[in-house]
Design a protein around this motif. Structure first.
Motif, short mmCIF file in Angstrom:
data_model
loop_
_atom_site.label_atom_id
_atom_site.label_comp_id
_atom_site.label_asym_id
_atom_site.label_seq_id
_atom_site.Cartn_x
_atom_site.Cartn_y
_atom_site.Cartn_z
N LEU A 165 0.88 -1.30 0.04
CA LEU A 165 -0.06 -0.15 -0.09
C LEU A 165 0.90 1.34 -0.02
CD1 LEU A 165 -2.93 1.35 0.16
CD2 LEU A 165 -2.64 1.07 2.68
N ASP A 166 1.83 1.29 0.79
CA ASP A 166 2.85 2.52 0.82
C ASP A 166 3.39 2.51 -0.56
OD1 ASP A 166 2.26 2.87 3.34
OD2 ASP A 166 4.05 2.02 4.24
N GLU A 167 3.92 1.53 -1.21
CA GLU A 167 4.36 1.88 -2.51
C GLU A 167 3.42 2.20 -3.55
OE1 GLU A 167 6.83 1.51 -5.68
OE2 GLU A 167 7.27 1.66 -3.81
N GLN A 168 2.18 1.89 -3.37
CA GLN A 168 0.99 2.34 -4.37
C GLN A 168 0.93 3.82 -4.05
OE1 GLN A 168 -2.19 -0.32 -3.57
NE2 GLN A 168 -1.35 -1.75 -4.92
N ILE A 169 0.93 4.33 -2.77
CA ILE A 169 0.93 5.56 -2.75
C ILE A 169 1.75 6.56 -3.08
CG2 ILE A 169 0.53 7.27 -0.75
CD1 ILE A 169 -0.78 5.38 1.01
N ALA A 170 3.06 5.80 -3.11
CA ALA A 170 4.32 6.63 -3.54
C ALA A 170 4.30 6.76 -5.07
CB ALA A 170 5.54 5.83 -3.19
N ARG A 186 8.04 5.84 0.43
CA ARG A 186 9.27 4.90 0.35
C ARG A 186 10.17 4.51 1.40
NH1 ARG A 186 9.18 6.21 -5.54
NH2 ARG A 186 7.80 4.32 -6.61
N SER A 187 10.19 5.56 2.36
CA SER A 187 10.98 5.58 3.40
C SER A 187 10.33 5.03 4.68
CB SER A 187 11.49 6.98 3.86
OG SER A 187 10.35 7.76 4.44
N MET A 188 9.21 4.63 4.50
CA MET A 188 8.34 3.97 5.48
C MET A 188 8.36 2.59 5.37
SD MET A 188 4.95 6.67 5.82
CE MET A 188 4.12 5.48 6.84
N TRP A 193 13.05 -6.97 7.05
CA TRP A 193 13.02 -8.34 6.43
C TRP A 193 12.15 -8.43 5.45
CZ3 TRP A 193 8.16 -10.12 7.37
CH2 TRP A 193 7.46 -9.59 8.40
N ILE A 194 11.43 -7.45 4.99
CA ILE A 194 10.93 -7.29 3.73
C ILE A 194 11.33 -6.62 2.58
CG2 ILE A 194 8.66 -6.27 2.43
CD1 ILE A 194 6.99 -7.04 5.15
N LYS A 195 11.88 -7.34 1.67
CA LYS A 195 12.40 -6.72 0.51
C LYS A 195 11.41 -6.21 -0.55
CE LYS A 195 16.60 -9.17 1.23
NZ LYS A 195 17.74 -10.23 0.69
N PRO A 196 10.92 -4.90 -0.72
CA PRO A 196 10.08 -4.73 -1.49
C PRO A 196 10.17 -5.06 -3.01
CG PRO A 196 10.87 -2.62 -0.31
CD PRO A 196 11.76 -3.70 -0.35
N GLY A 213 -7.34 0.12 -10.06
CA GLY A 213 -6.17 -0.04 -10.88
C GLY A 213 -5.22 -1.20 -10.26
N ASP A 214 -3.98 -1.39 -10.79
CA ASP A 214 -3.09 -2.10 -10.24
C ASP A 214 -1.93 -1.66 -9.20
OD1 ASP A 214 -1.57 -0.91 -11.94
OD2 ASP A 214 -1.29 -2.72 -13.29
N GLY A 215 -1.97 -0.30 -8.98
CA GLY A 215 -1.04 0.15 -8.15
C GLY A 215 -0.11 1.08 -9.02
N SER A 216 0.02 0.73 -10.33
CA SER A 216 1.09 1.44 -10.84
C SER A 216 0.33 2.48 -12.00
CB SER A 216 1.74 0.62 -11.99
OG SER A 216 1.00 -0.08 -12.83
N SER A 217 -1.13 2.28 -12.48
CA SER A 217 -1.69 3.05 -13.04
C SER A 217 -3.20 2.67 -12.94
CB SER A 217 -1.41 2.89 -14.48
OG SER A 217 -1.60 1.62 -15.14
N SER A 218 -4.29 3.70 -13.32
CA SER A 218 -5.56 3.44 -13.19
C SER A 218 -6.13 3.87 -14.49
CB SER A 218 -6.16 4.15 -12.21
OG SER A 218 -5.47 3.66 -10.85
#
Length: 239
Positions: A165-170, A186-188, A193-196, A213-218
């Motif tokens: 979700l943070d990446e989609q908002i970014a 992206r800093s959050m 242990w999670i590699k984006p 959308g899929d997070g990258s476009s809508s």
């Protein structure tokens, strides 16, 4: 003859109406209300079960049946996806009846209820954070709990959901030409242990993807203004 027949029909209708009307019940033994509640739960009629539970609680406030009845109602509402009501009964159980072992189980069910209330995590960032706080509290209070593996599994799924979700908002901020906002989200990083780049996004049904959308476009990208806003200009100037 006709008059007699009409009177008979009127009496029959009156008697039928009275018979179909539910008789109000009160001043019954605790066992009576408990059995009625359990039967209603078994039949899937939680509205009736709630009513019988209320009668048990109001007429027999000190009954030993109440602890078990409260837990039954909590789990019944959870099974019917009524998570707020489940939490209400769990809070009542913890506050009034829980033994140390029972409290641990109830606290676990509260975490589980919040987790199950997130069928679409991308729509409720606040509930994700609230549930993760509940996870942290449970792990701090019960580090050796028999439920810890299940709690850890829920935590992993929640952290992945929050990271996606943070990446989609970014990405949204990037499309709006707001690099500071993108950098902030992206800093959050939820946990180290999670590699984006190794996270695989969940498959979104086509009928939701049309609107979300899929997070990258809508589909509504063409509606987003291409001109930079004042905030975007300030972001770029301060870089």
């Amino acid at each position: 003859m006709i008059k007699t027949w009409l009177v008979a029909m009127a009496l029959l209708i009156l008697m039928t109406g009275c018979g179909s009307k539910e008789v109000e019940e009160y001043n019954k033994p605790a066992e009576y209300w408990y059995e009625k509640m359990v039967t209603s739960v078994s039949n899937g009629n939680l509205e009736k079960a709630d009513s019988y539970f209320s009668s048990l609680q109001s007429e027999h406030i000190g009954s030993p049946f109440l602890a078990e009845a409260t837990m039954i109602m909590a789990q019944a509402h959870m099974a019917h996806d009524e998570y707020l009501l489940a939490e209400h009964f769990l809070d009542e159980y913890i506050r009034r009846y829980a033994t140390p072992e029972g409290r641990e189980f109830a606290e676990f069910l509260k975490v589980k209820a919040k987790f199950l209330a997130l069928p679409n995590p991308g729509r409720d960032q606040g509930l994700i954070d609230e549930t993760l706080k509940g996870v942290d509290t449970f792990k701090m209070n019960y580090p050796y709990s028999i439920y810890i593996s299940q709690v850890n599994t829920m935590e992993t799924q929640l952290q992945l959901a929050r990271g996606v979700l943070d990446e989609q908002i970014a990405q949204l901020y990037e499309r709006l030409d707001k690099p500071k906002g993108a950098l902030y989200y992206r800093s959050m990083a939820p946990v180290t242990w999670i590699k984006p780049d190794e996270v695989v996004n969940a498959n979104i049904p086509w009928y939701r993807e049309m609107f979300e959308g899929d997070g990258s476009s809508s589909w509504y990208d063409f509606m987003i203004p291409k001109t930079r806003s004042v905030i975007s200009m300030e972001d770029n100037e301060s870089k």
